[in-house]
Scaffold this motif. Structure first.
Motif, PDB file in Angstrom:
ATOM      1  N   SER A  36       0.858  -1.187   0.000  1.00 58.95           N
ATOM      2  CA  SER A  36       0.000   0.000   0.000  1.00 58.95           C
ATOM      3  C   SER A  36       0.894   1.237   0.000  1.00 58.95           C
ATOM      4  O   SER A  36       2.028   1.189   0.475  1.00 58.95           O
ATOM      5  CB  SER A  36      -0.905   0.005   1.232  1.00 58.95           C
ATOM      6  N   LYS A  38       0.823   3.832   1.816  1.00 55.32           N
ATOM      7  CA  LYS A  38       1.167   4.191   3.196  1.00 55.32           C
ATOM      8  C   LYS A  38       1.120   2.929   4.049  1.00 55.32           C
ATOM      9  O   LYS A  38       0.390   1.999   3.760  1.00 55.32           O
ATOM     10  CB  LYS A  38       0.159   5.183   3.770  1.00 55.32           C
ATOM     11  N   LYS A 124      -7.433   6.346   4.609  1.00 58.52           N
ATOM     12  CA  LYS A 124      -6.455   7.371   4.995  1.00 58.52           C
ATOM     13  C   LYS A 124      -5.169   6.719   5.493  1.00 58.52           C
ATOM     14  O   LYS A 124      -4.075   7.146   5.159  1.00 58.52           O
ATOM     15  CB  LYS A 124      -7.036   8.278   6.085  1.00 58.52           C
ATOM     16  N   GLY A 127      -3.599   4.827   2.280  1.00 55.66           N
ATOM     17  CA  GLY A 127      -3.370   5.616   1.075  1.00 55.66           C
ATOM     18  C   GLY A 127      -3.975   5.039  -0.190  1.00 55.66           C
ATOM     19  O   GLY A 127      -3.538   5.362  -1.290  1.00 55.66           O
ATOM     20  N   THR A 128      -4.961   4.180  -0.052  1.00 51.66           N
ATOM     21  CA  THR A 128      -5.628   3.573  -1.199  1.00 51.66           C
ATOM     22  C   THR A 128      -7.015   3.092  -0.776  1.00 51.66           C
ATOM     23  O   THR A 128      -7.281   2.953   0.417  1.00 51.66           O
ATOM     24  CB  THR A 128      -4.805   2.386  -1.763  1.00 51.66           C
TER      25      THR A 128
END
Length: 161
Positions: A36, A38, A124, A127-128
């Motif tokens: 991911s 993040k 959040k 990030g996806t």
């Protein structure tokens, strides 16, 4: 003549030794993974009811979870009035168990029981878009599960039939 006979026996033994290896290799399902953007979670492509979705591979989660947007026939209002099954921590609002078709690579399970809930808050952190979580209940259906970090793949070996 004896030398020819021994050569044939050795050749037959080699062929027989290779047969189980070939059969096992056919029962392996290799699926690509990615990180991911993040938090470094492992992401895996899954089909839910025939539609491609992005799940987090979570070997610490007990049950598969599907985001309500991925299901299509549930709304947030449905979840707010629903209760999950009684568990260790009791009943909770905001989730419901549903039956879906779940396919990972070439392996499909029809009528898979998964919890549906709202996973938007996870986006959040990772990030996806997160459409679900692939968990131990799915992985436990296989004889062997191998995470290959060098090649970023998940290999699922089926149990003998």
């Amino acid at each position: 003549m004896a030398g020819k006979s021994n050569t044939l026996r050795i050749a037959a033994a080699i062929v027989l030794a290779l047969v189980p290896t070939v059969a096992v290799a056919q029962d392996k399902n290799t699926v690509p993974l990615r990180h991911s953007p993040k938090a470094g979670a492992l992401l895996i492509e899954v089909q839910v009811n025939g539609r491609p979705r992005t799940f987090i591979l979570d070997t610490g989660a007990q049950n598969c979870i599907i985001d309500l947007r991925s299901v299509g026939f549930l709304t947030l209002a449905d979840l707010n009035s629903a209760f999950v099954k009684d568990g260790v921590s009791g009943s909770k609002k905001g989730a419901v168990f549903i039956l879906v078709s779940l396919r990972v690579g070439g392996k499909e399970f029809r009528e898979w029981e998964a919890m549906a809930t709202d996973l938007r808050n996870m986006e959040k952190d990772f990030g996806t878009r997160v459409d679900g979580i692939l968990a131990l209940d799915f992985l436990a259906k296989f004889k062997r599960v191998t995470l290959d970090f060098e090649h970023m793949t998940l290999e699922l070996e089926s149990r003998p039939r």
